[in-house]
Design an enzyme around this catalytic site. Structure first.
Site, PDB file in Angstrom:
ATOM      1  CD  GLN A  27      10.866  55.958 -17.641  1.00 40.41           C
ATOM      2  OE1 GLN A  27       9.790  56.168 -17.097  1.00 40.41           O
ATOM      3  NE2 GLN A  27      10.972  55.356 -18.799  1.00 40.41           N
ATOM      4  CG  ASP A  28      15.161  57.529 -19.327  1.00 37.64           C
ATOM      5  OD1 ASP A  28      15.186  56.393 -18.850  1.00 37.64           O
ATOM      6  OD2 ASP A  28      14.802  57.771 -20.475  1.00 37.64           O
ATOM      7  CG  ASP A  82      15.318  51.669 -18.459  1.00 38.53           C
ATOM      8  OD1 ASP A  82      15.541  50.589 -17.890  1.00 38.53           O
ATOM      9  OD2 ASP A  82      14.455  51.798 -19.343  1.00 38.53           O
ATOM     10  CD  GLN A  97      10.463  57.959 -21.588  1.00 37.31           C
ATOM     11  OE1 GLN A  97       9.443  58.535 -21.225  1.00 37.31           O
ATOM     12  NE2 GLN A  97      10.470  57.072 -22.577  1.00 37.31           N
TER      13      GLN A  97
END
Length: 535
Positions: free
Chosen positions: A350-351, A372, A328
């Site tokens: 990611q993120d 995500d 993240q």
């Protein structure tokens, strides 16, 4: 995205929520004691306990009165917990504890701010036109506590943070959301709002700002330039200066000349109506490299963290260079209510884009990521954006969205409208080696809709991905598609979850437009950004 945790303590029985509005006493009809009123809430026991502690809460006269009492007691309890937060600072004997405490301290302050904002507005607003604002602020107040908890899980300090989150503030806010959400709406008032060209606080100057293409240097309050030709060389220095000198409720413009600004910036919730203008997303770049693997929380990994109300960004790239191996790593985190991002780019893996809370609008933007990479619990509309899916790590699946609605009365959701979902240049040659999905449920009532958008060949026929190979949230989520086009737009082989919808009704789809999901008719005009209210 932030580590997903057990959220059962943050939600209530689905069948109970459906029937809650039927159970709420009619205004001025029921004048029973506080116990009978609390029995209509999803969390009756903390309601009874805390409201019975003070004589002023014992006899609500109607549902409006009960709503005010619920928000008041939630605020009082949150203020009590704030002292607990301050006391924990002395026990921050490790870097991980200190970082978790810093996140939670900020998030609890935001929750208190939003509860106080709601309560103060309740005192002067008697019409139901206020209900949508209240639901937005209460939704954010609840989300803040969840983000505090998830950050402590990421840093493995859950026992240390437990005194902050193992209390009844969440349940009391949940009750407030349910009471407010169950109140009848005033259709006439809503219609009059739509017919009003602009709200009373809109200025013509503010409305035209983003239509300007040149002369920003002359219009700006302050200029940032790497070469020393501005007042400041760093963006955060200009933000700090604005916090000292800005007066009133007018727009404060910070013009950022071309350059790569290697810094992590933050705009606090005490600093409203800031506008960052770059020389174009290719030329003005804000970049950082924080990540969860490097010891940060998802929340604190953000290259830019925006909390002040009414923020606007134009022509800027927000980037996180941590890379796919670092987990993240957020490029932008926004909980700015009534915020707009126009012609910007958000780059990460990611993120990438943490749309944490409140009402947000993204127009003509580029968003890059893998897992995500658009996530959070805001009410957010992406319009005319290009969403580029990058090459993930070996064995990973790409997931465009992970929406975090944890309470059925939160008025939040992700809407992707008139946009394009495509493979980035690094994924394009190998896209058949990786699966790409439109979204997966981060929380129990996750809500995402893709409308009138182009879906390229990379999107898997299933469309949507289960959470960790489970049936989590299949019945309680709301995922929908409406009139999409392109090679992957066919819905014949989509998931068969009860919560997935092939939307055929324009009336149903309109719930996720800028007009309704983010109440855009009341504020987007003031920004000057071109937008479409309806379908």
């Amino acid at each position: 995205m932030a580590t997903k945790i057990d959220i059962l303590s943050f939600v209530y029985l689905y069948f109970f929520c459906i029937n809650f509005s039927k159970a709420l006493p009619e205004a001025d009809e029921s004048k029973g004691d506080i116990n009978s009123w609390c029995e209509t809430t999803p969390h009756p026991e903390p309601c009874k306990y805390f409201l019975s502690q003070d004589q002023k809460y014992l006899n609500p006269t109607n549902s409006i009165d009960f709503r005010r009492m619920m928000v008041q007691v939630a605020l009082e309890k949150a203020l009590q917990e704030q002292s607990c937060t301050e006391n924990l600072e002395n026990q921050c004997h490790s870097k991980r504890r200190k970082l978790a405490w810093l996140d939670c301290n900020t998030l609890f302050q935001h929750t208190i701010y939003q509860l106080n904002q709601t309560l103060e507005a309740l005192k002067i607003n008697t019409s139901n036109s206020f209900d949508f604002d209240a639901q937005t602020w209460l939704s954010a107040a609840l989300t803040n506590i969840e983000i505090c908890r998830s950050g402590s899980v990421e840093l493995n300090v859950t026992k240390f943070i437990a005194p902050l989150v193992s209390n009844n503030v969440s349940e009391l806010i949940s009750n407030s959301l349910a009471v407010n959400g169950a109140l009848p709406t005033d259709e006439k008032q809503q219609e009059s709002d739509k017919n009003e060209d602009y709200p009373t606080w809109v200025t013509r100057k503010d409305r035209k700002l983003l239509q300007i293409k040149t002369s920003w240097a002359k219009r700006a309050n302050v200029i940032v330039a790497k070469d020393g030709s501005g007042k400041f060389k760093s963006i955060q220095s200009a933000i700090n200066y604005a916090a000292k000198v800005k007066e009133g409720n007018g727009r404060y413009i910070i013009y950022v000349k071309r350059g790569v600004y290697r810094e992590n910036i933050a705009i606090p919730n005490t600093l409203s109506k800031i506008m960052l203008v770059g020389q174009g997303l290719r030329y003005t770049i804000i970049t950082g490299s924080r990540s969860v693997v490097a010891g940060f929380t998802t929340y604190s990994s953000a290259t830019a963290g925006i909390d002040g109300v009414g923020f606007i960004a134009r022509g800027i790239t927000f980037r996180n260079t941590a890379g796919p191996q670092k987990g993240q790593a957020v490029a932008l985190r926004s909980s700015s209510d009534l915020s707009v991002y126009y012609a910007c780019s958000f780059e990460g893996y990611q993120d990438t884009l943490f749309v944490l809370a409140q009402r947000q609008f993204y127009k003509s933007c580029y968003i890059y990521g893998t897992v995500d990479f658009i996530f959070g619990n805001a009410a957010v509309v992406f319009q005319n954006c290009i969403i580029y899916v990058r090459k993930p790590l070996h064995g990973q699946a790409n997931v465009v969205t992970a929406q975090g609605r944890g309470d059925p009365y939160q008025n939040t959701g992700i809407s992707i409208h008139n946009s394009r979902i495509m493979a980035a240049p690094d994924l394009k040659p190998v896209q058949n080696e990786f699966r790409t999905y439109l979204g997966r449920p981060w929380q129990q009532y996750s809500r995402t809709v893709v409308m009138n958008s182009y879906l390229d060949t990379l999107v898997h026929p299933d469309g949507w991905l289960a959470w960790l190979e489970s049936d989590f949230a299949w019945e309680t989520l709301y995922y929908g598609e409406y009139k999409n086009f392109g090679p992957a737009a066919a819905t014949d082989n989509r998931v068969k979850w009860p919560g997935y919808h092939i939307i055929t009704s324009a009336n149903e789809a309109s719930k996720f437009t800028a007009a309704k999901l983010i109440s855009g008719q009341a504020w987007l005009y003031s920004t000057g950004v071109p937008f479409i209210l309806g379908l």
